[in-house]
Design an enzyme around this catalytic site. Structure first.
Site, short mmCIF file in Angstrom:
data_model
loop_
_atom_site.label_atom_id
_atom_site.label_comp_id
_atom_site.label_asym_id
_atom_site.label_seq_id
_atom_site.Cartn_x
_atom_site.Cartn_y
_atom_site.Cartn_z
N LYS A 1 0.40 1.95 -5.69
CA LYS A 1 -0.54 1.10 -4.85
C LYS A 1 -0.13 1.41 -3.38
O LYS A 1 -1.16 1.33 -2.45
CB LYS A 1 -0.49 -0.40 -5.22
CG LYS A 1 -1.03 -0.60 -6.66
CD LYS A 1 -2.37 -0.51 -6.84
CE LYS A 1 -3.07 -1.19 -7.95
NZ LYS A 1 -4.33 -0.80 -8.37
N GLU B 1 -7.43 -8.15 -3.36
CA GLU B 1 -7.29 -8.62 -4.62
C GLU B 1 -6.19 -8.13 -5.19
O GLU B 1 -5.83 -7.13 -5.04
CB GLU B 1 -8.62 -8.55 -5.26
CG GLU B 1 -8.73 -7.25 -6.13
CD GLU B 1 -8.62 -5.97 -4.94
OE1 GLU B 1 -7.82 -5.00 -5.76
OE2 GLU B 1 -9.05 -6.04 -3.94
N SER C 1 2.69 5.27 -13.36
CA SER C 1 2.21 4.63 -12.15
C SER C 1 2.96 3.40 -11.64
O SER C 1 2.94 3.32 -10.55
CB SER C 1 1.03 4.07 -12.47
OG SER C 1 0.91 3.13 -13.80
#
Length: 395
Positions: free
Chosen positions: A85, A107, A374
């Site tokens: 991210k 969010e 990830s």
């Protein structure tokens, strides 16, 4: 109709009129920024010196030997903050600074995007508010604490399923009222154009590195590239450099939850219908009246009832295949990776590992795949403990 806002019939800008100028301005600033050597240099500086890129492409030897093909893991779990991210957040926050914004909102589901945004906001002196569903706050207590430590205001969203979809609704509502001084840092490859394009651009660093690393090691392209898919940011980043390489099979792995047949899942590609949500047209989980259905997954980051528009397009043109994995399969794969490779993955990433194990059985040791790992699993330890206690895994 703005044709560049679409991927085939997917994408678009389904937002209030008041946000159209904001999106137009963002598009213009973004297009200029990615052509500006200074902006690119700044991004690269922070990715290297702060995030810790490049991440390794690790040959999982024991996993490979057990399942019968070469399995390489792109180690996004080793980034600062513990997931992919941050790649996108650094880029978007630098855009926010370029636009003169003083505040950022985001969010978050699994909390990794929230932590990354709070991290970027602290680094660049911006006020930060993160919207998170009540259910996700319960599941991801550790990440809530991390966001607060980093100075973010975490807003608990109590509506709908109390998860990512509802947090996104609230973030968009707030943004519509405060776009003048506030930048909305979207965490996945979803939302109105240009967000899917922006997120892909900043996440494509994953596949740029992986492609080069694989070529240096194997002197060819991989046979398969795989990643988990919620909204689709790590997967579009992992696919980006391989989309034009027709010999490379692209596989996205969704959450089948308790099983697709139970109705408690998040497999928008398997059972979704085309509709609009969060400013975009894509495949969504809907009932016969077009109402958005509740998504379910043991992983907070995959229980989103839709998917990014470029993924929907890649499915439509048959460039990528989308499959699904149940909660149980993902948790079994998570434990297997822990024990074979000494790596604790995020539950989201474990979905991709689970399908990699299935796919490997159809391949040979002369073939190879890259799986995007990830994120790391620290945030999921409570969920894993609860699951194992129920399954009496650890006796």
């Amino acid at each position: 109709m703005n044709s560049k806002a679409y991927y085939g019939r997917f994408g678009g800008q389904f937002v209030a009129e008041s946000l159209m100028n904001t999106l137009e301005e963002l598009d213009e600033v973004f297009e200029n920024a990615i052509k500006d050597p200074e902006f690119i240099k700044q991004c690269q500086y922070y990715l290297k010196q702060y995030v810790g890129r490049e991440t390794p492409l690790y040959y999982a030897k024991r996993l490979s030997e057990t399942y019968g093909t070469k399995i390489y893991l792109k180690r996004e779990d080793l980034n600062h903050t513990g997931a992919h991210k941050i790649n996108n957040v650094i880029g978007q926050i630098l855009l926010a600074k370029r636009m003169g914004k003083k505040k950022v909102i985001a969010e978050t589901g699994a909390g990794q995007h929230g932590v990354a945004t709070a991290t970027g906001a602290a680094l660049f002196e911006l006020e930060c508010t993160v919207f998170m569903g009540e259910e996700d706050m319960r599941r991801q207590e550790l990440n809530v604490m991390r966001m607060k430590m980093l100075g973010a205001n975490v807003v608990c969203v109590r509506s709908g399923s109390n998860t990512l979809k509802d947090a996104t609704n609230e973030a968009i509502r707030t943004w519509a009222k405060s776009a003048e001084d506030t930048f909305y840092v979207i965490g996945s490859a979803v939302g109105p154009y240009p967000y899917p394009k922006i997120v892909k651009e900043f996440q494509s660093v994953i596949s740029r590195e992986a492609k080069q690393q694989f070529m240096e090691t194997e002197h060819r392209l991989p046979d398969v590239v795989m990643a988990c898919v919620g909204g689709g940011s790590n997967s579009i980043g992992m696919f980006a450099e391989f989309i034009e390489e027709k010999g490379v099979e692209l596989i996205g792995v969704e959450a089948a939850g308790k099983g697709i047949e139970t109705g408690e899942h998040a497999a928008a590609m398997a059972l979704g219908e085309i509709g609009t949500l969060h400013g975009m047209c894509s495949y969504l989980l809907q009932d016969e009246n077009g109402n958005i259905k509740l998504a379910h997954s043991i992983s907070a980051g995959l229980d989103y009832p839709g998917v990014g528009p470029e993924h929907a397009y890649l499915k439509d043109i048959k460039r990528a295949e989308y499959v699904s994995v149940t909660d149980q399969e993902a948790m079994d794969a998570l434990m297997e990776l822990c024990r074979l490779e000494g790596i604790i993955p995020a539950i989201e990433s474990a979905h991709a590992i689970a399908y990699a194990m299935k796919k490997a059985k159809t391949m040979t040791m002369n073939q190879a795949m890259i799986v995007c790992l990830s994120g790391r699993g620290d945030k999921d330890v409570h969920t894993i403990a609860d699951y194992l206690a129920q399954k009496e895994y650890m006796n």
